[in-house]
Design a protein around this motif. Structure first.
Motif, PDB file in Angstrom:
ATOM      1  N   GLY A 216      40.326  33.201  24.914  1.00 16.05           N
ATOM      2  CA  GLY A 216      41.296  32.161  24.566  1.00 16.05           C
ATOM      3  C   GLY A 216      42.585  32.733  24.029  1.00 16.05           C
ATOM      4  N   ARG A 217      43.274  33.498  24.845  1.00 15.82           N
ATOM      5  CA  ARG A 217      44.549  34.092  24.418  1.00 15.82           C
ATOM      6  C   ARG A 217      45.663  33.046  24.452  1.00 15.82           C
ATOM      7  NH1 ARG A 217      41.556  37.541  22.118  1.00 15.82           N
ATOM      8  NH2 ARG A 217      40.398  38.920  23.532  1.00 15.82           N
ATOM      9  N   THR A 218      46.709  33.292  23.686  1.00 15.21           N
ATOM     10  CA  THR A 218      47.866  32.399  23.673  1.00 15.21           C
ATOM     11  C   THR A 218      48.441  32.249  25.073  1.00 15.21           C
ATOM     12  OG1 THR A 218      48.391  33.063  21.401  1.00 15.21           O
ATOM     13  CG2 THR A 218      50.151  32.006  22.661  1.00 15.21           C
ATOM     14  N   HIS A 219      48.613  31.000  25.531  1.00 15.31           N
ATOM     15  CA  HIS A 219      49.193  30.684  26.842  1.00 15.31           C
ATOM     16  C   HIS A 219      48.389  31.281  28.007  1.00 15.31           C
ATOM     17  CE1 HIS A 219      53.480  30.299  24.868  1.00 15.31           C
ATOM     18  NE2 HIS A 219      52.590  29.446  24.370  1.00 15.31           N
ATOM     19  N   GLN A 220      47.096  31.548  27.798  1.00 10.24           N
ATOM     20  CA  GLN A 220      46.329  32.325  28.787  1.00 10.24           C
ATOM     21  C   GLN A 220      46.391  31.775  30.213  1.00 10.24           C
ATOM     22  OE1 GLN A 220      42.430  33.889  27.702  1.00 10.24           O
ATOM     23  NE2 GLN A 220      41.614  33.320  29.705  1.00 10.24           N
ATOM     24  N   ILE A 221      46.086  30.502  30.392  1.00  9.51           N
ATOM     25  CA  ILE A 221      46.082  29.939  31.750  1.00  9.51           C
ATOM     26  C   ILE A 221      47.476  30.001  32.354  1.00  9.51           C
ATOM     27  CG2 ILE A 221      45.868  27.768  33.043  1.00  9.51           C
ATOM     28  CD1 ILE A 221      43.467  27.079  31.272  1.00  9.51           C
ATOM     29  N   ARG A 222      48.478  29.659  31.563  1.00  7.74           N
ATOM     30  CA  ARG A 222      49.854  29.662  32.059  1.00  7.74           C
ATOM     31  C   ARG A 222      50.288  31.065  32.487  1.00  7.74           C
ATOM     32  NH1 ARG A 222      52.946  27.002  27.169  1.00  7.74           N
ATOM     33  NH2 ARG A 222      54.721  27.133  28.605  1.00  7.74           N
ATOM     34  N   VAL A 223      49.943  32.066  31.684  1.00 10.87           N
ATOM     35  CA  VAL A 223      50.301  33.456  31.996  1.00 10.87           C
ATOM     36  C   VAL A 223      49.547  33.942  33.232  1.00 10.87           C
ATOM     37  CG1 VAL A 223      50.174  35.848  31.177  1.00 10.87           C
ATOM     38  CG2 VAL A 223      50.923  34.047  29.627  1.00 10.87           C
ATOM     39  N   HIS A 224      48.249  33.684  33.277  1.00 12.46           N
ATOM     40  CA  HIS A 224      47.435  34.173  34.401  1.00 12.46           C
ATOM     41  C   HIS A 224      47.828  33.534  35.723  1.00 12.46           C
ATOM     42  CE1 HIS A 224      43.706  36.115  32.270  1.00 12.46           C
ATOM     43  NE2 HIS A 224      44.742  36.925  32.366  1.00 12.46           N
ATOM     44  N   MET A 225      48.085  32.226  35.714  1.00 13.38           N
ATOM     45  CA  MET A 225      48.458  31.563  36.967  1.00 13.38           C
ATOM     46  C   MET A 225      49.830  32.040  37.450  1.00 13.38           C
ATOM     47  SD  MET A 225      45.794  30.010  37.787  1.00 13.38           S
ATOM     48  CE  MET A 225      46.355  29.096  39.235  1.00 13.38           C
ATOM     49  N   SER A 226      50.732  32.267  36.523  1.00 13.76           N
ATOM     50  CA  SER A 226      52.041  32.808  36.884  1.00 13.76           C
ATOM     51  C   SER A 226      51.901  34.237  37.417  1.00 13.76           C
ATOM     52  CB  SER A 226      52.972  32.788  35.667  1.00 13.76           C
ATOM     53  OG  SER A 226      54.233  33.313  35.977  1.00 13.76           O
ATOM     54  N   TYR A 227      51.002  34.993  36.820  1.00  8.08           N
ATOM     55  CA  TYR A 227      50.766  36.390  37.195  1.00  8.08           C
ATOM     56  C   TYR A 227      50.301  36.511  38.649  1.00  8.08           C
ATOM     57  CZ  TYR A 227      48.434  40.991  37.122  1.00  8.08           C
ATOM     58  OH  TYR A 227      48.011  42.269  37.393  1.00  8.08           O
ATOM     59  N   ILE A 228      49.486  35.551  39.113  1.00 12.40           N
ATOM     60  CA  ILE A 228      48.998  35.615  40.503  1.00 12.40           C
ATOM     61  C   ILE A 228      49.930  34.869  41.465  1.00 12.40           C
ATOM     62  CG2 ILE A 228      46.604  35.895  39.782  1.00 12.40           C
ATOM     63  CD1 ILE A 228      46.132  32.944  40.652  1.00 12.40           C
ATOM     64  N   GLY A 229      51.097  34.471  40.957  1.00 12.02           N
ATOM     65  CA  GLY A 229      52.100  33.853  41.824  1.00 12.02           C
ATOM     66  C   GLY A 229      51.981  32.357  41.987  1.00 12.02           C
ATOM     67  N   HIS A 230      51.226  31.700  41.102  1.00 18.07           N
ATOM     68  CA  HIS A 230      51.039  30.252  41.187  1.00 18.07           C
ATOM     69  C   HIS A 230      51.229  29.606  39.818  1.00 18.07           C
ATOM     70  CE1 HIS A 230      49.581  30.300  45.349  1.00 18.07           C
ATOM     71  NE2 HIS A 230      48.957  31.422  45.023  1.00 18.07           N
ATOM     72  N   PRO A 231      52.465  29.638  39.287  1.00 23.43           N
ATOM     73  CA  PRO A 231      52.707  29.036  37.960  1.00 23.43           C
ATOM     74  C   PRO A 231      52.395  27.540  37.969  1.00 23.43           C
ATOM     75  CG  PRO A 231      54.782  29.456  39.088  1.00 23.43           C
ATOM     76  CD  PRO A 231      53.707  30.117  39.907  1.00 23.43           C
ATOM     77  N   LEU A 232      52.097  27.007  36.797  1.00 21.12           N
ATOM     78  CA  LEU A 232      51.770  25.592  36.699  1.00 21.12           C
ATOM     79  C   LEU A 232      53.009  24.727  36.922  1.00 21.12           C
ATOM     80  CD1 LEU A 232      49.309  25.478  33.659  1.00 21.12           C
ATOM     81  CD2 LEU A 232      48.866  26.026  36.065  1.00 21.12           C
ATOM     82  N   LEU A 233      52.810  23.618  37.601  1.00 22.01           N
ATOM     83  CA  LEU A 233      53.893  22.667  37.832  1.00 22.01           C
ATOM     84  C   LEU A 233      54.445  22.197  36.493  1.00 22.01           C
ATOM     85  CD1 LEU A 233      55.553  20.775  39.673  1.00 22.01           C
ATOM     86  CD2 LEU A 233      53.612  19.190  39.621  1.00 22.01           C
ATOM     87  N   GLY A 234      55.758  22.282  36.329  1.00 20.97           N
ATOM     88  CA  GLY A 234      56.411  21.834  35.104  1.00 20.97           C
ATOM     89  C   GLY A 234      56.546  22.890  34.021  1.00 20.97           C
ATOM     90  N   ASP A 235      55.960  24.077  34.236  1.00 21.65           N
ATOM     91  CA  ASP A 235      56.000  25.118  33.205  1.00 21.65           C
ATOM     92  C   ASP A 235      57.330  25.876  33.279  1.00 21.65           C
ATOM     93  OD1 ASP A 235      55.535  27.104  31.360  1.00 21.65           O
ATOM     94  OD2 ASP A 235      53.528  27.586  32.079  1.00 21.65           O
ATOM     95  N   VAL A 236      58.279  25.468  32.448  1.00 14.86           N
ATOM     96  CA  VAL A 236      59.623  26.076  32.493  1.00 14.86           C
ATOM     97  C   VAL A 236      59.633  27.482  31.890  1.00 14.86           C
ATOM     98  CG1 VAL A 236      60.833  23.865  32.483  1.00 14.86           C
ATOM     99  CG2 VAL A 236      60.274  24.953  30.311  1.00 14.86           C
ATOM    100  N   LEU A 237      58.631  27.815  31.059  1.00 19.93           N
ATOM    101  CA  LEU A 237      58.602  29.138  30.435  1.00 19.93           C
ATOM    102  C   LEU A 237      58.073  30.206  31.386  1.00 19.93           C
ATOM    103  CD1 LEU A 237      59.207  30.588  27.759  1.00 19.93           C
ATOM    104  CD2 LEU A 237      56.828  30.166  27.077  1.00 19.93           C
ATOM    105  N   TYR A 238      57.075  29.857  32.184  1.00 20.87           N
ATOM    106  CA  TYR A 238      56.453  30.841  33.082  1.00 20.87           C
ATOM    107  C   TYR A 238      56.659  30.528  34.564  1.00 20.87           C
ATOM    108  CZ  TYR A 238      54.109  32.360  28.816  1.00 20.87           C
ATOM    109  OH  TYR A 238      53.851  32.833  27.544  1.00 20.87           O
ATOM    110  N   GLY A 239      57.317  29.414  34.855  1.00 21.85           N
ATOM    111  CA  GLY A 239      57.542  29.037  36.244  1.00 21.85           C
ATOM    112  C   GLY A 239      58.998  28.698  36.498  1.00 21.85           C
TER     113      GLY A 239
END
Length: 297
Positions: A216-239
């Motif tokens: 359970g790292r800070t922003h884990q899902i957001r960071v990981h999805m961005s890392y594999i090239g699929h940032p979350l819809l609406g995520d202005v920090l990582y997408g």
């Protein structure tokens, strides 16, 4: 040192880490500030626990959805846009303000005055299930379960792009971004982080996914999805800074949680539906896919 003091003081590891980083720990009369300091047999360790800072947090009558409640804990369905606990620039209208009012201050004190009862957090724009501890006993046991991956958390998200794999594991260490200190990032010396994903639906430019956290790292899902090239819809920090739906804030919902009750030792399982705004975007994507299918045929 942080591991040793967590056990010795019977406090959470984050609490102990702050003590060390703020210069409240001495070893053999020498002040230390590194949590990684190695403890040796015969060390004389002195710890100063500061008096709680009175912030006069105001209980506020804010409507929150309580999914479950007993004398030891509560499970909350946090709405999107609500900050979990007070911090810089957010000293009211937080979940903590609402909890102080709803439970009349009867919350665990393990994490101090700013985060009473808060066992784990959700980002401001992430909605969904959150466990709140009412007693210190429940808090300590829940924190231990969280650390040992015994709390199962399932999230739902819409990510950008079409994921080719039906399921997969993202195992990449996460730490503070080397340049932008507001962000986290996959970095070589980061903490272990593992996310499991499963594709639920594919659309023309997006994918609806189910995600499960091992860590359970800070922003884990957001960071990981961005890392594999699929940032979350609406995520202005990582997408992307903008999107076609005008959504500000990641489409991420903590929809399921399972754990063993810290006092009664019985299995607990809770599920909540996707929020309306999330459902509306999913429906819009489905209708668009149906139109495209008709045109192709």
């Amino acid at each position: 040192m942080d591991i040793f003091l967590t056990k010795a003081l019977d406090r959470t590891r984050s609490f102990v880490q702050k003590l060390i980083e703020n210069g409240n720990v001495w070893v053999n009369q020498k002040q230390i500030v590194k949590t990684s300091h190695k403890v040796k047999s015969g060390d004389l360790i002195r710890v100063v626990i500061p008096e709680p800072v009175s912030l006069n947090l105001t209980p506020q009558d804010i409507d929150i959805e309580i999914v479950y409640e007993d004398e030891h804990l509560a499970v909350i369905n946090k709405p999107r846009g609500m900050v979990v606990h007070p911090g810089a620039g957010n000293y009211d209208s937080t979940l903590v303000n609402a909890l102080l009012y709803r439970f009349e201050g009867k919350l665990s004190s393990i994490n101090g005055v700013i985060r009473p009862g808060i066992v784990h957090r959700l980002d401001k724009d992430t909605s969904g299930l959150l466990i709140v501890a009412k007693t210190n006993e429940a808090h300590i046991k829940l924190s231990e379960a969280l650390k040992n991956h015994r709390i199962k958390r399932v999230y739902f998200a819409i990510c950008e792009g079409v994921l080719e794999e039906d399921s997969g594991i993202i195992n990449a260490p996460i730490g503070r971004h080397p340049v932008n200190r507001l962000k986290m990032a996959v970095v070589p010396n980061g903490k272990e982080a593992t996310t499991y994903f499963e594709v639920l639906e594919r659309f023309d430019k997006y994918t609806f996914v189910k995600l499960r956290l091992k860590t359970g790292r800070t922003h884990q899902i957001r960071v990981h999805m961005s890392y594999i090239g699929h940032p979350l819809l609406g995520d202005v920090l990582y997408g992307r800074p903008k999107n076609e739906f005008g959504v500000e804030g990641q489409l991420l919902h903590a929809g399921e949680i399972e754990f063993v009750h810290p006092v009664e030792n019985k299995p607990m399982s809770f599920k909540v539906e996707l929020p309306d705004y999330f459902k509306e975007i999913l429906e819009a994507l489905r209708k668009r896919s149906q139109k495209q299918d008709k045109i192709q045929h």
